[in-house]
Design an enzyme around this catalytic site. Structure first.
Site, mmCIF file in Angstrom:
data_model
loop_
_atom_site.group_PDB
_atom_site.id
_atom_site.type_symbol
_atom_site.label_atom_id
_atom_site.label_comp_id
_atom_site.label_asym_id
_atom_site.label_seq_id
_atom_site.Cartn_x
_atom_site.Cartn_y
_atom_site.Cartn_z
ATOM 1 C CB ALA A 40 -0.923 -0.012 1.218
ATOM 2 C CB CYS B 113 6.016 5.225 6.657
ATOM 3 S SG CYS B 113 5.899 5.062 8.449
HETATM 4 P P1 NAD Z 1 7.432 6.455 16.911
HETATM 5 O O1 NAD Z 1 8.895 6.536 16.840
HETATM 6 O O2 NAD Z 1 6.613 7.711 16.963
HETATM 7 O O3 NAD Z 1 7.002 5.597 18.201
HETATM 8 C C1 NAD Z 1 7.589 4.390 18.576
HETATM 9 C C2 NAD Z 1 7.682 4.352 20.090
HETATM 10 O O4 NAD Z 1 8.106 3.045 20.504
HETATM 11 C C3 NAD Z 1 8.714 5.337 20.687
HETATM 12 O O5 NAD Z 1 8.058 6.209 21.597
HETATM 13 C C4 NAD Z 1 9.736 4.419 21.393
HETATM 14 O O6 NAD Z 1 10.235 4.980 22.595
HETATM 15 C C5 NAD Z 1 8.906 3.190 21.669
HETATM 16 N N1 NAD Z 1 9.683 1.963 21.888
HETATM 17 C C6 NAD Z 1 10.689 1.457 21.119
HETATM 18 N N2 NAD Z 1 11.115 0.285 21.617
HETATM 19 C C7 NAD Z 1 10.373 0.030 22.721
HETATM 20 C C8 NAD Z 1 10.330 -1.041 23.656
HETATM 21 N N3 NAD Z 1 11.140 -2.098 23.525
HETATM 22 N N4 NAD Z 1 9.454 -0.977 24.679
HETATM 23 C C9 NAD Z 1 8.611 0.094 24.798
HETATM 24 N N5 NAD Z 1 8.588 1.132 23.933
HETATM 25 C C10 NAD Z 1 9.459 1.100 22.899
HETATM 26 O O7 NAD Z 1 6.971 5.565 15.682
HETATM 27 P P2 NAD Z 1 5.566 5.611 14.902
HETATM 28 O O8 NAD Z 1 5.559 6.705 13.903
HETATM 29 O O9 NAD Z 1 4.457 5.512 15.881
HETATM 30 O O10 NAD Z 1 5.669 4.259 14.078
HETATM 31 C C11 NAD Z 1 5.578 3.003 14.713
HETATM 32 C C12 NAD Z 1 5.402 1.929 13.649
HETATM 33 O O11 NAD Z 1 4.162 2.150 12.953
HETATM 34 C C13 NAD Z 1 6.479 1.916 12.572
HETATM 35 O O12 NAD Z 1 6.723 0.585 12.215
HETATM 36 C C14 NAD Z 1 5.844 2.646 11.417
HETATM 37 O O13 NAD Z 1 6.343 2.202 10.180
HETATM 38 C C15 NAD Z 1 4.397 2.262 11.544
HETATM 39 N N6 NAD Z 1 3.439 3.240 11.005
HETATM 40 C C16 NAD Z 1 3.621 4.580 11.222
HETATM 41 C C17 NAD Z 1 2.670 5.483 10.742
HETATM 42 C C18 NAD Z 1 2.815 6.960 10.965
HETATM 43 O O14 NAD Z 1 2.008 7.716 10.432
HETATM 44 N N7 NAD Z 1 3.774 7.438 11.717
HETATM 45 C C19 NAD Z 1 1.515 5.014 10.077
HETATM 46 C C20 NAD Z 1 1.364 3.642 9.887
HETATM 47 C C21 NAD Z 1 2.333 2.757 10.365
HETATM 48 C C1 UGA Z 2 1.334 7.556 4.680
HETATM 49 C C2 UGA Z 2 0.125 6.809 4.148
HETATM 50 O O1 UGA Z 2 -0.758 7.742 3.512
HETATM 51 C C3 UGA Z 2 -0.617 6.087 5.269
HETATM 52 O O2 UGA Z 2 -1.687 5.311 4.727
HETATM 53 C C4 UGA Z 2 0.355 5.168 5.995
HETATM 54 O O3 UGA Z 2 -0.300 4.539 7.087
HETATM 55 C C5 UGA Z 2 1.527 5.977 6.492
HETATM 56 O O4 UGA Z 2 2.176 6.649 5.385
HETATM 57 C C6 UGA Z 2 2.591 5.137 7.132
HETATM 58 O O5 UGA Z 2 2.667 3.956 6.910
HETATM 59 O O6 UGA Z 2 3.357 5.775 7.851
HETATM 60 P P1 UGA Z 2 1.737 9.872 5.916
HETATM 61 O O7 UGA Z 2 3.160 9.650 5.547
HETATM 62 O O8 UGA Z 2 1.415 10.220 7.317
HETATM 63 O O9 UGA Z 2 0.858 8.581 5.563
HETATM 64 O O10 UGA Z 2 1.131 11.053 5.020
HETATM 65 P P2 UGA Z 2 0.669 11.136 3.478
HETATM 66 O O11 UGA Z 2 -0.563 11.922 3.436
HETATM 67 O O12 UGA Z 2 0.642 9.823 2.831
HETATM 68 O O13 UGA Z 2 1.821 12.017 2.830
HETATM 69 C C7 UGA Z 2 3.126 11.513 2.662
HETATM 70 C C8 UGA Z 2 3.956 12.511 1.862
HETATM 71 O O14 UGA Z 2 3.515 12.552 0.507
HETATM 72 C C9 UGA Z 2 3.860 13.940 2.384
HETATM 73 O O15 UGA Z 2 5.128 14.560 2.306
HETATM 74 C C10 UGA Z 2 2.879 14.592 1.423
HETATM 75 O O16 UGA Z 2 3.031 15.983 1.335
HETATM 76 C C11 UGA Z 2 3.251 13.894 0.115
HETATM 77 N N1 UGA Z 2 2.165 13.894 -0.882
HETATM 78 C C12 UGA Z 2 0.984 13.288 -0.616
HETATM 79 C C13 UGA Z 2 2.368 14.490 -2.113
HETATM 80 O O17 UGA Z 2 3.462 15.035 -2.379
HETATM 81 N N2 UGA Z 2 1.364 14.468 -3.041
HETATM 82 C C14 UGA Z 2 0.167 13.868 -2.801
HETATM 83 O O18 UGA Z 2 -0.700 13.876 -3.711
HETATM 84 C C15 UGA Z 2 -0.020 13.264 -1.551
#
Ligand code: NAD
Ligand code: UGA
Length: 469
Positions: free
Chosen positions: A219, A272
């Site tokens: 995705a 990501c």
């Molecule tokens: P983040 O860095 O904001 O949060 C991760 C947290 O885990 C940190 O606060 C860290 O201190 C904690 N941590 C690490 N090891 C630990 C342990 N052993 N015990 C307890 N706490 C621990 O990361 P995030 O952005 O929330 O992303 C987390 C996962 O979700 C990643 O795999 C990312 O790819 C995925 N993801 C992120 C997004 C997004 O929008 N940020 C969206 C979908 C999926």
């Molecule tokens: C993205 C995905 O949209 C989520 O579905 C996913 O869960 C997440 O990554 C993840 O796995 O972390 P996010 O990175 O938070 O979410 O934000 P997006 O809205 O996807 O934007 C990502 C980047 O692409 C930004 O820099 C945004 O400005 C850029 N973007 C987005 C463009 O340049 N053009 C577009 O048309 C859309």
């Protein structure tokens, strides 16, 4: 009462669990983290992340059935369902450096679960992980667990930052992957019941473990690929006089293509997209599929090209030098409505301009000064040359100041770059900005938020991504 514990109180763990607590008053949800400052912030009036709508949800549930704690082991031991939402960054050293996911945090969480558990648990992969991670986790859990039953599920998260609460309330789908054994299917049903409190049944997709794990990487790869595709088109638009917004609109009307995610930009950022595609590339290489790996690598290469193309455009337009020139930077977050700067294109653009000796005045409504300074001075990891980690010249902060608003950023500036599409940039008084800038006054719009014709009427020289010059 079902008890849920989520390991990792970050951008995913915090909002996801807050919404589960809100929608399921009969479930106790505890979010745990090893970081004391993070947990302290979750328990305070200043949440550690900015996300529209999040504060209201947390205020309603915190202390009722939503708790944040540093006592990781106790709450894991007590839980029936343990979500693991720790960070899974790209490895920077050793085997697979520059591409493979670093599962150190995940593995240490799994070992801790095995150590402290005294009752059966469903362990849910919420983090984005390489396909087949569940198999490794199963090994860690079952080999250390004194006969306790662990069921591993993959339940990847699809929320986007800035719209996390909206996405969690009304997801396009919830994906749950599990083992196709009676115990595995029972665990899938248990997790499905949690989401069924508010997500319609037809939106909850159940698959095998490997499909769920791979679907998350797929995705993100598809989403990022759309942006690189439209960004590649933007370069051709500039060369030919076509307008990328018109092209996006025209192709997006084809229902097979669809209109979303076709906004040309200075490049995608966020924690990501790049990390997950590199992870996918690595998995393809490990499975003997170099052609497939190279196909996906191009998505990141075009993104890097788009960022450097923007810097080159700024420098070339300003008579091939920006040395000593003041440039206002509007926006530093990787997208609007978040304070997150992970992999924001602003880092590369600012560094590119600093290397060319520009003086930057940076404004972002949500990103604190300390974060911008940290991002600009950190050692930049080069995914294509992981061994040469230090090859990007360090920048000095003497050339940078962080200011309080867009007018201050553009005062006396030779040029202004818009790098994040914050709504407030659309309604700025551009006449006032023009009057206070050096002439000729340049605007470089990396997000297509301004109307180039209106700005040209004021007197600006305008460059907008993918638009006729
Ligand atoms: P983040 O860095 O904001 O949060 C991760 C947290 O885990 C940190 O606060 C860290 O201190 C904690 N941590 C690490 N090891 C630990 C342990 N052993 N015990 C307890 N706490 C621990 O990361 P995030 O952005 O929330 O992303 C987390 C996962 O979700 C990643 O795999 C990312 O790819 C995925 N993801 C992120 C997004 C997004 O929008 N940020 C969206 C979908 C999926
Ligand atoms: C993205 C995905 O949209 C989520 O579905 C996913 O869960 C997440 O990554 C993840 O796995 O972390 P996010 O990175 O938070 O979410 O934000 P997006 O809205 O996807 O934007 C990502 C980047 O692409 C930004 O820099 C945004 O400005 C850029 N973007 C987005 C463009 O340049 N053009 C577009 O048309 C859309």
């Amino acid at each position: 009462m079902v008890k849920i514990c989520c390991i990792g109180a970050g951008y995913v763990g915090g909002p996801t669990m807050a919404v589960i607590a809100l929608k399921c008053p009969s479930i106790e949800v505890v979010v745990v983290d090893i970081s004391t400052p993070r947990i302290t912030a979750w328990n305070s009036d200043h949440l550690p992340i900015y996300e529209p709508g999040l504060e209201d949800v947390v205020k309603e549930c915190r202390g009722r059935n939503l708790f944040f704690s540093n006592d990781v082991e106790k709450h894991v031991a007590d839980a029936d369902i343990v979500f693991v939402s720790v960070n899974t960054p790209t490895k920077t050293q050793g085997l697979g450096a520059g591409k493979a996911a670093d599962l150190t945090y995940w593995e240490s969480a799994a070992r801790m679960i095995a150590d402290v558990s005294k009752s059966a648990k469903i362990v849910v992969e919420k983090s984005t992980v390489p396909v087949k991670t569940a198999e490794a986790i199963e090994k860690i859990l079952t080999h250390n667990s004194k006969g306790i039953d662990f069921q591993i599920l993959s339940n990847p998260e699809f929320l986007a930052e800035g719209t996390a609460i909206k996405d969690l309330y009304n997801p396009d789908r919830v994906l749950i992957g599990g083992r196709e054994t009676p115990e595995g299917l029972k665990a899938v049903q248990a997790l499905k019941q949690v989401y069924a409190h508010w997500v319609p049944e037809e939106k909850i997709i159940c698959t095998n473990l490997w499909s769920a794990e791979l679907s998350k990487l797929a995705a993100n790869a598809f989403l990022a690929q759309r942006i690189s595709s439209v960004n590649a088109m933007s370069a051709l638009c500039e060369a030919t006089g076509a307008d990328v917004s018109q092209v996006s609109h025209a192709i997006g009307k084809d229902t097979r293509i669809g209109s979303k995610f076709l906004n040309a930009s200075v490049g995608f950022g966020g924690s990501c997209f790049q990390k997950d595609i590199l992870n996918l590339v690595y998995i393809c290489e490990c499975n003997g599929l170099p052609e497939v790996a190279n196909y996906w690598k191009q998505v990141i290469q075009i993104n890097d090209y788009q960022k450097s193309r923007f810097v080159n455009r700024v420098v070339a337009s300003m008579f091939n030098t920006v040395a000593g020139k003041k440039i206002g930077i509007l926006g530093f977050a990787f997208k609007k409505d978040t304070g997150d700067t992970r992999e924001t294109p602003a880092i590369d653009v600012c560094r590119g301009l600093l290397v060319d000796k520009a003086e930057l005045r940076i404004y972002d409504p949500q990103v604190p000064q300390a974060q911008i300074e940290k991002d600009l001075t950190m050692v930049k990891f080069d995914w294509e040359n992981p061994v040469l980690v230090n090859h990007v010249s360090p920048v000095t902060l003497n050339q940078v100041s962080i200011v309080e608003n867009a007018y201050e950023a553009s005062k006396d500036a030779h040029g202004v770059c818009i790098l994040t599409e914050w709504d407030e940039f659309k309604t700025l008084d551009f006449q006032k900005i023009y009057d206070n800038m050096q002439k000729p006054a340049f605007i470089f719009d990396g997000r297509n938020v301004v109307d180039p014709n209106k700005l040209r009427d004021i007197g600006f020289i305008v460059y907008s991504i993918g638009k006729p010059l």
